[in-house]
Design an enzyme around this catalytic site. Structure first.
Site, PDB file in Angstrom:
ATOM      1  N   ARG A  51      45.450  25.484  15.397  1.00 52.06           N
ATOM      2  CA  ARG A  51      44.662  26.560  15.984  1.00 52.06           C
ATOM      3  C   ARG A  51      45.531  27.504  16.816  1.00 52.06           C
ATOM      4  O   ARG A  51      45.179  28.659  17.029  1.00 52.06           O
ATOM      5  CB  ARG A  51      43.531  25.961  16.836  1.00 52.06           C
ATOM      6  CG  ARG A  51      42.532  26.968  17.342  1.00 52.06           C
ATOM      7  CD  ARG A  51      41.171  26.321  17.639  1.00 52.06           C
ATOM      8  NE  ARG A  51      41.282  25.145  18.460  1.00 52.06           N
ATOM      9  CZ  ARG A  51      41.316  25.149  19.808  1.00 52.06           C
ATOM     10  NH1 ARG A  51      41.294  26.310  20.452  1.00 52.06           N
ATOM     11  NH2 ARG A  51      41.374  24.027  20.480  1.00 52.06           N
ATOM     12  N   TYR A 103      33.506  50.500   7.755  1.00 48.56           N
ATOM     13  CA  TYR A 103      33.014  49.313   7.046  1.00 48.56           C
ATOM     14  C   TYR A 103      31.660  48.914   7.632  1.00 48.56           C
ATOM     15  O   TYR A 103      31.531  48.678   8.829  1.00 48.56           O
ATOM     16  CB  TYR A 103      34.031  48.190   7.173  1.00 48.56           C
ATOM     17  CG  TYR A 103      33.576  46.877   6.586  1.00 48.56           C
ATOM     18  CD1 TYR A 103      33.048  46.806   5.305  1.00 48.56           C
ATOM     19  CD2 TYR A 103      33.681  45.699   7.313  1.00 48.56           C
ATOM     20  CE1 TYR A 103      32.620  45.611   4.765  1.00 48.56           C
ATOM     21  CE2 TYR A 103      33.270  44.489   6.784  1.00 48.56           C
ATOM     22  CZ  TYR A 103      32.733  44.447   5.510  1.00 48.56           C
ATOM     23  OH  TYR A 103      32.310  43.256   4.994  1.00 48.56           O
ATOM     24  N   ASP A 176      41.917  50.555  11.510  1.00 46.80           N
ATOM     25  CA  ASP A 176      41.673  49.736  10.332  1.00 46.80           C
ATOM     26  C   ASP A 176      42.382  50.429   9.170  1.00 46.80           C
ATOM     27  O   ASP A 176      41.935  51.459   8.673  1.00 46.80           O
ATOM     28  CB  ASP A 176      40.175  49.619  10.071  1.00 46.80           C
ATOM     29  CG  ASP A 176      39.846  48.765   8.843  1.00 46.80           C
ATOM     30  OD1 ASP A 176      40.756  48.497   8.030  1.00 46.80           O
ATOM     31  OD2 ASP A 176      38.665  48.382   8.693  1.00 46.80           O
ATOM     32  N   LYS A 201      41.816  41.791   1.107  1.00 51.13           N
ATOM     33  CA  LYS A 201      41.868  42.892   0.156  1.00 51.13           C
ATOM     34  C   LYS A 201      43.288  43.076  -0.395  1.00 51.13           C
ATOM     35  O   LYS A 201      43.804  42.198  -1.072  1.00 51.13           O
ATOM     36  CB  LYS A 201      41.345  44.159   0.829  1.00 51.13           C
ATOM     37  CG  LYS A 201      40.024  43.967   1.576  1.00 51.13           C
ATOM     38  CD  LYS A 201      38.904  43.430   0.735  1.00 51.13           C
ATOM     39  CE  LYS A 201      37.529  43.568   1.383  1.00 51.13           C
ATOM     40  NZ  LYS A 201      37.323  42.822   2.637  1.00 51.13           N
TER      41      LYS A 201
END
Length: 378
Positions: A51, A103, A176, A201
């Site tokens: 983590r 988005y 972004d 993506k």
């Protein structure tokens, strides 16, 4: 493509394909996968628990930081988790500016936090820097969020101008850059503080990994706050997903170049098609953001475009169902081409006209893609 653009692409390809030290122990030409979730204390490598960090995370993050020209990078479990960490690291009730076109899932999430009082959210038109300047509150605005080109209308934002305005008001600028990728645009070079990617993506490029990433220009207090959000929230991918992401980034430069070439060819072809009344693609001179895109996107305009078909909602839905080589599916950035009728997917708050189809152009033969669209449009 200019020689400078070609040099940039070759440099990016070299960074992603041949990271030094990925397998010094064995001399492997591909990086090893380390699946451990916990590490022996005092072993010397500095890892303790997945983590927090892992050798695979570090390798992928090093590639990302070098591709973007940043000081540090962080992997996340998804693009949404990466964006979430930026907003969660802000003070409660912080004033943030987000573009009208972005988005849709992130827009819905941010507005939900606004409704809960966690953020004070204000929208601005991403292609209007005068409107952005008026919306900024010097000393109060904490963050300006930019998405360029913005999904799914492909609005283009002048990153350098937005950065100047944000910094003058005392705010951070986050971009972004999922669609542009570091192959076409490096927002940190234009003054951005943070770059976000839905690594699912183009960075991965094979539609088989869910991941996100952030890259920071500086390793300062805000960045450390973002790191704490990731660690304490456990918003990390699995080690195998991180390894697959490295594999995908090794071909990033060549995939993006091919997808961009195909998208430009399809955009020009669709612009002259009798069944289409508008094509939205930054590479077209008819696009209102073309000049800015040409300034900040090097060597191509990306693999994403949208087009509006004559005949309205029903015709658009029929075309999306009729393609065969191009699959009707959500997401983008893979080697395969995908089409989607966006308005019904996004719902009543969508900025999309109801006749708009979003096309993620892959690396197939462009003649085959044209033939498939011709059949569907007919």
């Amino acid at each position: 493509m200019t020689s400078d653009n070609m040099a940039e692409k070759l440099k990016a390809a070299s960074i992603a394909a041949n990271m030094p030290g990925l397998d010094d122990a064995h001399g492997g030409v591909v990086p090893p996968w380390q699946p451990a979730t916990t590490f022996e204390r005092g072993a010397g490598a500095g890892f303790s628990y997945l983590r927090d960090a892992s050798p695979v995370f570090s390798a992928a993050e090093d590639i990302l930081a070098r591709l973007e020209g940043g000081a540090d990078a962080l992997l996340f479990a998804s693009g949404m988790a990466a964006a979430d960490a930026v907003f969660r690291a802000l003070p409660k009730g912080a004033h943030v500016l987000v573009p009208n076109v972005m988005y849709w899932a992130l827009r819905a999430w941010i507005e939900a936090h606004h409704d809960e009082g966690a953020l004070e959210v204000q929208r601005y038109p991403g292609d209007d820097m005068t409107a952005l300047e008026k919306a900024l509150r010097p000393g109060a605005t904490a963050l300006v969020w930019v998405e360029t080109p913005a999904n799914p209308l492909w609005t283009v934002t002048d990153i350098a101008r937005a950065a100047d305005l944000a910094h003058t008001a005392g705010a951070k600028l986050a971009v972004d850059s999922t669609v542009a990728t570091p192959i076409l645009t490096r927002p940190l070079e234009y003054g951005a503080d943070i770059v976000m990617h839905s690594a699912t993506k183009y960075l991965n490029g094979h539609s088989d990994v869910l991941a996100g990433a952030l890259v920071s220009a500086e390793n300062g207090g805000f960045w450390q706050a973002i790191r704490r959000v990731r660690t304490m929230g456990g918003a990390v991918p699995g080690s195998f997903e991180a390894w697959l992401l490295i594999r995908g980034m090794r071909t990033l430069a060549v995939r993006v170049a091919r997808a961009s070439e195909n998208a430009m060819a399809l955009a020009r072809w669709l612009e002259g098609h009798d069944s289409v009344h508008q094509v939205l693609y930054p590479g077209l001179e008819s696009h209102p953001g073309h000049d800015i895109a040409a300034k900040q996107m090097r060597g191509g305009f990306g693999g994403m475009l949208s087009f509006r078909v004559k005949g309205g909602f029903d015709k658009a839905a029929a075309v999306a169902r009729a393609t065969r080589l191009i699959r009707e599916a959500t997401s983008l950035g893979g080697v395969e081409s995908l089409i989607e009728h966006r308005a019904p997917v996004e719902g009543p708050e969508s900025p999309c006209p109801d006749d708009l189809l979003r096309l993620s152009v892959g690396i197939e033969d462009v003649g085959d893609l044209k033939a498939d669209l011709e059949r569907a449009l007919a």
